[in-house]
Design a protein around this motif. Sequence first.
Motif, PDB file in Angstrom:
ATOM      1  N   MET A 149      45.948 -20.080  71.856  1.00  0.00           N
ATOM      2  CA  MET A 149      44.823 -19.668  72.690  1.00  0.00           C
ATOM      3  C   MET A 149      43.846 -20.813  72.977  1.00  0.00           C
ATOM      4  SD  MET A 149      43.655 -17.169  74.411  1.00  0.00           S
ATOM      5  CE  MET A 149      42.135 -16.887  75.326  1.00  0.00           C
ATOM      6  N   ILE A 182      44.189 -14.145  81.351  1.00  0.00           N
ATOM      7  CA  ILE A 182      42.934 -14.892  81.253  1.00  0.00           C
ATOM      8  C   ILE A 182      43.031 -16.201  82.032  1.00  0.00           C
ATOM      9  CG2 ILE A 182      41.454 -16.161  79.648  1.00  0.00           C
ATOM     10  CD1 ILE A 182      42.003 -13.942  77.608  1.00  0.00           C
ATOM     11  N   ALA A 183      44.180 -16.883  81.926  1.00  0.00           N
ATOM     12  CA  ALA A 183      44.356 -18.122  82.681  1.00  0.00           C
ATOM     13  C   ALA A 183      44.344 -17.858  84.183  1.00  0.00           C
ATOM     14  CB  ALA A 183      45.658 -18.802  82.261  1.00  0.00           C
ATOM     15  N   PRO A 216      40.288 -11.518  69.654  1.00  0.00           N
ATOM     16  CA  PRO A 216      41.215 -11.099  70.708  1.00  0.00           C
ATOM     17  C   PRO A 216      41.270  -9.577  70.851  1.00  0.00           C
ATOM     18  CG  PRO A 216      42.212 -12.771  69.314  1.00  0.00           C
ATOM     19  CD  PRO A 216      40.943 -12.347  68.631  1.00  0.00           C
ATOM     20  N   TRP A 263      37.032 -13.730  73.464  1.00  0.00           N
ATOM     21  CA  TRP A 263      38.443 -13.371  73.244  1.00  0.00           C
ATOM     22  C   TRP A 263      39.081 -14.327  72.235  1.00  0.00           C
ATOM     23  CZ3 TRP A 263      41.012  -9.320  75.790  1.00  0.00           C
ATOM     24  CH2 TRP A 263      42.369  -9.206  75.488  1.00  0.00           C
ATOM     25  N   THR A 264      38.690 -15.605  72.286  1.00  0.00           N
ATOM     26  CA  THR A 264      39.250 -16.578  71.336  1.00  0.00           C
ATOM     27  C   THR A 264      38.892 -16.210  69.901  1.00  0.00           C
ATOM     28  OG1 THR A 264      39.069 -18.302  73.025  1.00  0.00           O
ATOM     29  CG2 THR A 264      39.353 -19.025  70.744  1.00  0.00           C
ATOM     30  N   VAL A 322      35.933 -15.657  77.647  1.00  0.00           N
ATOM     31  CA  VAL A 322      36.994 -16.478  77.052  1.00  0.00           C
ATOM     32  C   VAL A 322      36.641 -16.834  75.614  1.00  0.00           C
ATOM     33  CG1 VAL A 322      38.100 -18.746  77.154  1.00  0.00           C
ATOM     34  CG2 VAL A 322      37.850 -17.396  79.233  1.00  0.00           C
ATOM     35  N   ARG A 370      47.029 -13.830  77.501  1.00  0.00           N
ATOM     36  CA  ARG A 370      46.785 -15.249  77.749  1.00  0.00           C
ATOM     37  C   ARG A 370      47.037 -15.604  79.209  1.00  0.00           C
ATOM     38  NH1 ARG A 370      49.437 -18.264  72.418  1.00  0.00           N
ATOM     39  NH2 ARG A 370      48.172 -17.147  70.852  1.00  0.00           N
ATOM     40  N   ILE A 401      44.370 -22.817  76.184  1.00  0.00           N
ATOM     41  CA  ILE A 401      43.945 -22.185  77.436  1.00  0.00           C
ATOM     42  C   ILE A 401      42.428 -22.022  77.466  1.00  0.00           C
ATOM     43  CG2 ILE A 401      44.088 -20.084  78.827  1.00  0.00           C
ATOM     44  CD1 ILE A 401      46.897 -19.673  77.732  1.00  0.00           C
ATOM     45  N   ALA A 402      41.869 -21.611  76.351  1.00  0.00           N
ATOM     46  CA  ALA A 402      40.454 -21.257  76.319  1.00  0.00           C
ATOM     47  C   ALA A 402      39.544 -22.459  76.536  1.00  0.00           C
ATOM     48  CB  ALA A 402      40.122 -20.590  74.977  1.00  0.00           C
TER      49      ALA A 402
END
Length: 446
Positions: free
Chosen positions: A1, A162-163, A50, A46-47, A43, A159, A4-5
């Motif tokens: 994660m 979110i991306a 989640p 969520w990191t 974000v 994931r 991406i985050a």
Amino acid sequence: MPAIAVPAFALAWWLACYLISRDPKRATLRWQAAALVSYALGVAAWTMAPGSDTAEILLCVPALCWAGAVVALLPLTPTERRSVDRGALALGAAFLLMIVFLPQAGRLVVLAPLVGGLTLLWRLRAQVTPRMLPAALTVMTVLCTAALGLLLFTSGGARAAIAALGLDLLVAGYLVAVAHAAETGERLRPDLRRALAAGLAVVVLAGIPAAATMFLVPAHDGVAALQFVVLAAGATPAGLGGQVRRLLDRLALADDGPLRSDRAALFLNADALLRRRQHRRLNTVGETEFLRMTRRALHDFADLNRLARSPLTDLPSVERRLAGREDQPRARARELRAVLRESVSALRPPGPFGTTDDWRYYNVLQFCCVLGINPYARRPKTDGMSREARLAADWFRRYVPEAVTKQWIREGAMIVAERLWSEVATRRQELPAGPDGAHDTQPVNG
């Protein structure tokens, strides 16, 4: 994660700051910046947690803010704008409460205001600039719907969702910046490239250590939260740029006013060069765009920094005034201000101050635009005003509704634009014709 985050958070935070730096008073930019900030916070949430309700709500809020940005893009009259903005704000608050209390599947209702705003934008698309904006925003809305659906209705695609949502919001932010630049007559790409270079530097220099720290110290929310704070601290000056620089000057050079003023003038000239349209652009604009530029310049009469970025600084009369002098954006802005003041003064009827129909355009442009008087303020400032200005402000407040005043400003701007357009048309006739051999020299008629 974290892979991406970290870049998603940094780029979203950077773009939000950049949009605010372009024009903090612009509702469209503020709404889109709020959408990006909400996404960045989502974000981060969520990191650290989640699938939590807080993270899901924060990731749904950008759709509401995006709807506000779309509504702010609608080409409405001041009367329509006031009622539509109030309705949009009340509707947004109602939907925010809905997504807080609705179950996970019901939060997709957050897209309803966005769909409604896009429907209105399509109905008024003939007046929207640039023309492809409604279609581009519609495509982004479809992708946003797919991303939110994947986030809310599946368990394994969070994931990717979110991306995709982050990419969607970044593109939407770019489109809003394009719309703002087109409306104000400014350039976007050089300024955006410079800011983007700073944003990417933050992603590389601060993002890589932040992501590595999250990988090496997993399951520690405090450490993760601290990394996002560091990223936000790095992305903020990268996006705000000039505002942060001026703040530092005020703090570090508080005891040296002349030096601070000289540095501010130099930096403002540098920023204006990035946003100012290329020379001779006035030779290619149409009368509708020229009218919009004139109305914007009159609205920004008191703001020399905004005037410095106006394409009207290339007017032939401005060129003549600058002959043999230093050619700098702020110098051009001062001469443009003088040209506009002369154009407004030419509307004054002979004789002492009056309030008849012959005086309405002069009065509204001279006192509301040139002198910057707001007669409808709760506590109007009268210190230093001349007797004539006091009489005009009292007359507007007592006998002229605010909506009528704004209508007169638009009509008066047409008259000023027609006066300035004649100079541009004359210069076009002196220049070589384009590929089609034609010159557009029609007067501005609104």
